[in-house]
Design a protein around this motif. Structure first.
Motif, PDB file in Angstrom:
ATOM      1  N   ASN A  77      26.198  88.378  -1.723  1.00  0.00           N
ATOM      2  CA  ASN A  77      25.584  87.472  -0.799  1.00  0.00           C
ATOM      3  C   ASN A  77      23.988  87.045  -1.238  1.00  0.00           C
ATOM      4  O   ASN A  77      24.013  85.586  -1.080  1.00  0.00           O
ATOM      5  CB  ASN A  77      25.269  88.010   0.576  1.00  0.00           C
ATOM      6  N   LEU A  78      23.168  87.677  -1.905  1.00  0.00           N
ATOM      7  CA  LEU A  78      21.887  87.293  -2.279  1.00  0.00           C
ATOM      8  C   LEU A  78      22.069  86.332  -3.326  1.00  0.00           C
ATOM      9  O   LEU A  78      21.206  85.503  -3.353  1.00  0.00           O
ATOM     10  CB  LEU A  78      21.256  88.415  -2.676  1.00  0.00           C
ATOM     11  N   THR A  79      23.253  86.437  -4.284  1.00  0.00           N
ATOM     12  CA  THR A  79      23.325  85.542  -5.498  1.00  0.00           C
ATOM     13  C   THR A  79      23.696  84.160  -4.988  1.00  0.00           C
ATOM     14  O   THR A  79      23.516  83.271  -5.733  1.00  0.00           O
ATOM     15  CB  THR A  79      24.171  86.321  -6.606  1.00  0.00           C
ATOM     16  N   ASP A  80      24.339  84.037  -3.981  1.00  0.00           N
ATOM     17  CA  ASP A  80      24.748  82.752  -3.573  1.00  0.00           C
ATOM     18  C   ASP A  80      23.767  81.941  -3.049  1.00  0.00           C
ATOM     19  O   ASP A  80      23.702  81.637  -1.767  1.00  0.00           O
ATOM     20  CB  ASP A  80      25.932  83.088  -2.604  1.00  0.00           C
ATOM     21  N   GLY A  81      23.000  81.214  -4.053  1.00  0.00           N
ATOM     22  CA  GLY A  81      21.905  80.552  -3.805  1.00  0.00           C
ATOM     23  C   GLY A  81      21.745  79.051  -3.995  1.00  0.00           C
ATOM     24  O   GLY A  81      21.104  78.043  -3.765  1.00  0.00           O
ATOM     25  N   LEU A  82      22.724  79.151  -5.298  1.00  0.00           N
ATOM     26  CA  LEU A  82      22.745  77.678  -6.098  1.00  0.00           C
ATOM     27  C   LEU A  82      24.249  77.396  -6.174  1.00  0.00           C
ATOM     28  O   LEU A  82      25.116  78.274  -5.944  1.00  0.00           O
ATOM     29  CB  LEU A  82      22.154  77.929  -7.519  1.00  0.00           C
ATOM     30  N   ASP A  83      24.279  75.916  -6.381  1.00  0.00           N
ATOM     31  CA  ASP A  83      25.876  75.508  -6.654  1.00  0.00           C
ATOM     32  C   ASP A  83      26.507  76.176  -7.572  1.00  0.00           C
ATOM     33  O   ASP A  83      26.265  75.861  -8.746  1.00  0.00           O
ATOM     34  CB  ASP A  83      25.704  73.942  -6.727  1.00  0.00           C
ATOM     35  N   GLY A  84      27.580  77.078  -7.181  1.00  0.00           N
ATOM     36  CA  GLY A  84      28.458  77.548  -8.166  1.00  0.00           C
ATOM     37  C   GLY A  84      27.792  78.879  -8.800  1.00  0.00           C
ATOM     38  O   GLY A  84      28.534  79.431  -9.607  1.00  0.00           O
ATOM     39  N   LEU A  85      26.796  79.471  -8.372  1.00  0.00           N
ATOM     40  CA  LEU A  85      26.067  80.282  -9.098  1.00  0.00           C
ATOM     41  C   LEU A  85      26.735  81.736  -8.872  1.00  0.00           C
ATOM     42  O   LEU A  85      27.221  82.521  -9.715  1.00  0.00           O
ATOM     43  CB  LEU A  85      24.627  80.464  -8.677  1.00  0.00           C
ATOM     44  N   ALA A  86      27.318  82.012  -7.589  1.00  0.00           N
ATOM     45  CA  ALA A  86      27.899  83.247  -7.002  1.00  0.00           C
ATOM     46  C   ALA A  86      29.449  83.144  -7.383  1.00  0.00           C
ATOM     47  O   ALA A  86      29.743  84.308  -8.017  1.00  0.00           O
ATOM     48  CB  ALA A  86      27.614  83.496  -5.799  1.00  0.00           C
ATOM     49  N   ILE A  87      30.174  82.230  -7.309  1.00  0.00           N
ATOM     50  CA  ILE A  87      31.682  82.180  -7.485  1.00  0.00           C
ATOM     51  C   ILE A  87      32.029  82.365  -8.664  1.00  0.00           C
ATOM     52  O   ILE A  87      32.842  83.024  -8.995  1.00  0.00           O
ATOM     53  CB  ILE A  87      32.201  80.794  -6.857  1.00  0.00           C
ATOM     54  N   MET A  88      31.576  81.831  -9.838  1.00  0.00           N
ATOM     55  CA  MET A  88      32.052  81.973 -11.425  1.00  0.00           C
ATOM     56  C   MET A  88      31.727  83.287 -11.778  1.00  0.00           C
ATOM     57  O   MET A  88      32.741  84.014 -12.417  1.00  0.00           O
ATOM     58  CB  MET A  88      31.262  80.864 -12.278  1.00  0.00           C
ATOM     59  N   PRO A  89      30.428  83.938 -11.453  1.00  0.00           N
ATOM     60  CA  PRO A  89      30.486  85.387 -11.792  1.00  0.00           C
ATOM     61  C   PRO A  89      31.480  86.278 -11.244  1.00  0.00           C
ATOM     62  O   PRO A  89      32.180  87.400 -11.737  1.00  0.00           O
ATOM     63  CB  PRO A  89      29.082  85.809 -11.520  1.00  0.00           C
ATOM     64  N   THR A  90      31.740  85.929  -9.841  1.00  0.00           N
ATOM     65  CA  THR A  90      32.747  86.657  -9.114  1.00  0.00           C
ATOM     66  C   THR A  90      34.137  86.717  -9.800  1.00  0.00           C
ATOM     67  O   THR A  90      35.000  87.550  -9.629  1.00  0.00           O
ATOM     68  CB  THR A  90      32.778  86.196  -7.798  1.00  0.00           C
ATOM     69  N   VAL A  91      34.395  85.476 -10.235  1.00  0.00           N
ATOM     70  CA  VAL A  91      35.795  85.301 -10.682  1.00  0.00           C
ATOM     71  C   VAL A  91      35.937  85.870 -11.945  1.00  0.00           C
ATOM     72  O   VAL A  91      36.857  86.767 -12.478  1.00  0.00           O
ATOM     73  CB  VAL A  91      35.896  83.686 -11.194  1.00  0.00           C
ATOM     74  N   MET A  92      34.687  86.064 -12.961  1.00  0.00           N
ATOM     75  CA  MET A  92      34.769  86.578 -14.165  1.00  0.00           C
ATOM     76  C   MET A  92      34.801  88.085 -14.170  1.00  0.00           C
ATOM     77  O   MET A  92      35.819  88.839 -14.747  1.00  0.00           O
ATOM     78  CB  MET A  92      33.588  86.183 -15.054  1.00  0.00           C
ATOM     79  N   VAL A  93      34.263  88.745 -13.105  1.00  0.00           N
ATOM     80  CA  VAL A  93      34.128  90.093 -12.731  1.00  0.00           C
ATOM     81  C   VAL A  93      35.575  90.547 -12.292  1.00  0.00           C
ATOM     82  O   VAL A  93      36.187  91.465 -12.643  1.00  0.00           O
ATOM     83  CB  VAL A  93      32.959  90.657 -11.806  1.00  0.00           C
ATOM     84  N   ALA A  94      35.985  89.750 -11.299  1.00  0.00           N
ATOM     85  CA  ALA A  94      37.451  89.946 -10.844  1.00  0.00           C
ATOM     86  C   ALA A  94      38.702  89.964 -11.789  1.00  0.00           C
ATOM     87  O   ALA A  94      39.481  90.690 -12.010  1.00  0.00           O
ATOM     88  CB  ALA A  94      37.935  88.707  -9.887  1.00  0.00           C
ATOM     89  N   GLY A  95      38.491  89.017 -12.904  1.00  0.00           N
ATOM     90  CA  GLY A  95      39.146  89.095 -13.829  1.00  0.00           C
ATOM     91  C   GLY A  95      39.060  90.554 -14.888  1.00  0.00           C
ATOM     92  O   GLY A  95      40.318  90.858 -15.370  1.00  0.00           O
ATOM     93  N   GLY A  96      37.910  90.636 -14.950  1.00  0.00           N
ATOM     94  CA  GLY A  96      37.575  91.978 -15.804  1.00  0.00           C
ATOM     95  C   GLY A  96      38.257  93.125 -15.255  1.00  0.00           C
ATOM     96  O   GLY A  96      38.849  93.980 -15.739  1.00  0.00           O
ATOM     97  N   LEU A  97      38.042  93.062 -13.900  1.00  0.00           N
ATOM     98  CA  LEU A  97      38.539  94.214 -12.938  1.00  0.00           C
ATOM     99  C   LEU A  97      40.055  94.532 -13.077  1.00  0.00           C
ATOM    100  O   LEU A  97      40.728  95.482 -12.803  1.00  0.00           O
ATOM    101  CB  LEU A  97      37.712  94.671 -11.854  1.00  0.00           C
ATOM    102  N   GLY A  98      40.396  93.199 -13.122  1.00  0.00           N
ATOM    103  CA  GLY A  98      41.920  93.090 -13.125  1.00  0.00           C
ATOM    104  C   GLY A  98      42.436  93.592 -14.158  1.00  0.00           C
ATOM    105  O   GLY A  98      43.623  94.373 -14.243  1.00  0.00           O
ATOM    106  N   ILE A  99      41.922  93.478 -15.270  1.00  0.00           N
ATOM    107  CA  ILE A  99      42.475  94.082 -16.505  1.00  0.00           C
ATOM    108  C   ILE A  99      42.664  95.457 -16.552  1.00  0.00           C
ATOM    109  O   ILE A  99      43.363  96.213 -17.034  1.00  0.00           O
ATOM    110  CB  ILE A  99      41.480  93.593 -17.645  1.00  0.00           C
ATOM    111  N   PHE A 100      41.452  96.239 -15.873  1.00  0.00           N
ATOM    112  CA  PHE A 100      41.616  97.592 -15.591  1.00  0.00           C
ATOM    113  C   PHE A 100      42.389  98.055 -14.857  1.00  0.00           C
ATOM    114  O   PHE A 100      43.096  99.091 -14.974  1.00  0.00           O
ATOM    115  CB  PHE A 100      40.041  98.060 -15.269  1.00  0.00           C
TER     116      PHE A 100
END
Length: 360
Positions: free
Chosen positions: A192-215
């Motif tokens: 929530n703190l990261t969500d301050g710029l356009d697209g700043l929070a969503i793309m890291p969320t997608v990438m981290v979800a992908g990494g944890l999905g592999i785990f």
């Protein structure tokens, strides 16, 4: 949901067995949630704009953000709709992990929705009070942690794993509940703190979800888990379907949220997605890997803590503005530069997190 239908159809044609492969359903999950986002997105944005559900910009923020005032917000609802529908369609609904992560995600989404509703529609600039918000998060986080602890059937489900060291394993007992609670609530607020710029929070969320999905996929496969020296968690593999739904929904939202944003996520999306990442890390027993992969979220949170502590103790600020993405804006970095560089940092951190699979 469709998994039960394919079980029936397999009696007529064995080709329907392909739907039992996790990787196939994960691919379908990404495509389904992406398609849902593309279909619902324009309609939802138009509804939000028509009802004048627009973002208000705080006076203390960077002046470059004033032009964003009035941009439709609460767009995280789109993400939650896509994730929920896709998960219900393609996931094995007899898997308790699926229900835990889905209900926690939606629960935190409700808290964020109430906060956004008060801010945007009721014109209450404070929104949901900090105490009420934290209380709601605590109730959901503790309930999920207690449920997972009470229903754990394998020692591995409550062990603490240290990346890079396969022999360091700690059976936490009741400490598992406290750790899980802090991970869920902490990650939710960090995103929530990261969500301050356009697209700043969503793309890291997608990438981290992908990494944890592999785990998740590897942990749910006995041979892979044994070879990589990670906990074997029979129910965890199904989580890759949820991760796929999140990835597709996140990319679909980014289509509308990329700079300059047509819609903002709002607390309804940020709180929910952060909680989802926290639950994912807990279920695959990789809380420390989440800290590595989600380093951008950690950095944003620490910048706020450092800023507040420094000002209260010394009367001086360490950063020009916190969270830290505003600091770089005030140093003269254009918004797209801040966003893309934070994305690049996340790519590097996710790869480091994945490297722990082999460096054990």
């Amino acid at each position: 949901m469709l998994l039960y239908l394919t079980d029936y159809l397999m009696s007529f044609n064995s080709g329907f067995r392909v739907f039992h492969y996790l990787t196939f359903r994960a691919i379908l999950g990404v495509l389904t949630s992406l398609l849902i986002s593309f279909i619902i997105g324009p309609v939802m944005i138009e509804k939000l704009r028509g009802n004048k559900i627009g973002q208000s910009i705080r006076e203390l923020g960077p002046q470059s953000h004033y032009e964003k005032a009035g941009t439709p917000t609460m767009g995280g609802t789109l993400i939650l709709v896509a994730i929920t529908i896709t998960t219900l369609i393609w996931a094995d609904l007899s898997n308790r992990y699926i229900w835990v992560i889905l209900l926690v995600t939606l629960g935190f989404g409700v808290i964020g929705f109430i906060d956004d509703y008060k801010k945007v529609i009721k014109r209450n600039s404070d929104g949901l009070s900090a105490k009420a918000k934290y209380l709601g998060q605590s109730i959901i986080g503790l309930t999920a942690a207690l449920f997972l602890y009470q229903t754990a059937t394998l020692p591995a489900e409550t062990e603490f794993i240290v990346p890079f060291f396969k022999s360091i394993v700690w059976q936490m007992g009741w400490v598992y509940v406290l750790l899980s609670y802090f991970v869920i609530v902490g990650t939710s607020n960090a995103v929530n703190l990261t969500d301050g710029l356009d697209g700043l929070a969503i793309m890291p969320t997608v990438m981290v979800a992908g990494g944890l999905g592999i785990f998740a996929y590897l942990s749910g496969h006995s041979e892979f888990a044994q070879y990589l020296a990670i906990p074997y968690l029979p129910n965890a593999g199904e989580l890759i379907v949820f991760c796929a739904a999140l990835i597709g929904a996140g990319l679909g939202f980014l289509w509308f949220n990329t700079y300059p944003a047509m819609v903002f996520m709002g607390d309804v999306g940020a709180l929910a997605l952060g909680a989802a990442l926290g639950v994912l890390a807990i279920l695959v027993r990789q809380e420390l890997v989440l800290v590595i992969m989600g380093g951008v979220f950690v950095m944003e949170t620490l910048s706020v803590i450092i800023q507040v502590a420094s000002f209260k103790l010394t009367g001086k600020r360490v950063f020009r503005m916190a969270p830290i993405h505003h600091h770089f804006e005030l140093k003269g970095w254009p918004e797209p530069r801040v966003i893309v560089r934070f994305w690049i940092i996340t790519v590097i951190l996710v790869l480091i997190g994945l490297a722990t699979l082999k460096l054990r």
